[in-house]
Design a protein around this motif. Structure first.
Motif, short mmCIF file in Angstrom:
data_model
loop_
_atom_site.label_atom_id
_atom_site.label_comp_id
_atom_site.label_asym_id
_atom_site.label_seq_id
_atom_site.Cartn_x
_atom_site.Cartn_y
_atom_site.Cartn_z
N TRP A 82 31.04 48.64 17.83
CA TRP A 82 29.89 48.78 18.73
C TRP A 82 28.82 47.75 18.39
O TRP A 82 28.22 47.14 19.28
N PHE A 108 35.54 55.90 23.41
CA PHE A 108 34.77 57.14 23.35
C PHE A 108 35.38 58.21 24.25
O PHE A 108 35.39 59.39 23.91
N ARG A 120 28.76 58.48 18.89
CA ARG A 120 27.62 57.98 19.66
C ARG A 120 26.31 58.21 18.90
O ARG A 120 25.41 57.36 18.92
N ARG A 124 23.65 55.34 17.90
CA ARG A 124 22.26 55.36 18.35
C ARG A 124 21.27 55.12 17.22
O ARG A 124 20.10 54.80 17.47
#
Length: 252
Positions: A82, A108, A120, A124
């Motif tokens: 990511w 995902f 996730r 974040r």
């Protein structure tokens, strides 16, 4: 045979067959049915799409039409992908940048919802900014190699990190922090943290950290809302500083 080797052999066994049974697996791997059930549960927890039929003649099979079954990524590997995809979106547009982001969305979607939520949530906590300014690059160093592993574990396990820190004036102090987030302004990266002693938000440049160690008896709950908002709002100021050992409301 170690458990890791056994689980890998189980995965190879399942790939080689359309369907099999617990009894067949147990015989082939020379383990008990109970061990097979435990190892199948491990594969499911890691996101491997398995289906099974109950009853005496029930079978076990890989659901080959559900995403990637030959590659099983850890949370750290997913965050690394990511981050690479996010960095490709900064500065110049790179070939396959959109494909990288699209591929991660499919990844995902291919794992159980609970695991996807965890992945996730970890992503974040990473903020990607613009590349570091010339002023920052002028004195940036290289983070010690052993710091990476210690930081990754503290970040993932949500425990405090203790380290020796040198500020922009050359002063050294010992800090104990909660590593809530990470700000990346390539090639420089910073820990978005809460200083345990000062009970205040701070940002630490990673190349100025030495002798880091885990503090496993001091867990914390990540709270990125305030830290991330401040990091976004003050990012331009952070890019121009030679040291980010300062309150986030000032340094970004």
């Amino acid at each position: 045979m170690t458990r890791v080797d056994r689980v890998m052999r189980l995965m190879d066994f399942l790939r080689a067959r359309e369907a099999t049974t617990v009894a067949e697996i147990a015989e082939a791997l020379d383990v008990s049915p109970r061990t097979v059930h435990r190892d199948l549960a491990t594969l499911r927890q890691r996101g491997v799409p398995l289906s099974s039929d109950s009853g005496p003649g029930g079978g076990v099979r890989l659901e080959r039409d559900r995403g990637v079954t030959a590659v099983h990524l850890s949370q750290e590997e997913v965050v690394a992908l990511w981050l690479a995809a996010s960095l490709s979106a900064t500065g110049s547009t790179l070939p396959w940048g959109n494909a990288a982001r699209s591929g991660l969305q499919k990844l995902f979607a291919s794992v159980p919802k609970e695991r996807a939520r965890g992945m996730r949530a970890l992503c974040r906590r990473v903020v990607v900014g613009r590349p570091a300014s010339a002023r920052v690059l002028a004195d940036v160093g290289t983070p010690p190699e052993e710091l990476l592993a210690v930081f990754e574990r503290a970040f993932r396990e949500q425990v405090c990190l203790s380290f020796e820190y040198r500020d922009r004036h050359g002063n050294t102090s010992r800090r104990c922090v909660e590593p809530h987030g990470l700000l990346v302004e390539a090639p420089v990266w910073y820990v978005l943290a809460r200083d345990v002693e000062k009970q205040a938000a701070r940002m630490f440049r990673m190349d100025r950290i030495r002798r880091a160690r885990l503090v496993p008896d001091r867990p914390f709950t990540p709270d990125m809302e305030g830290l991330q908002a401040q990091a976004h709002a003050q990012r331009d100021q952070a890019r121009g500083l030679s040291s980010e050992d300062a309150p986030l409301e000032r340094a970004g």
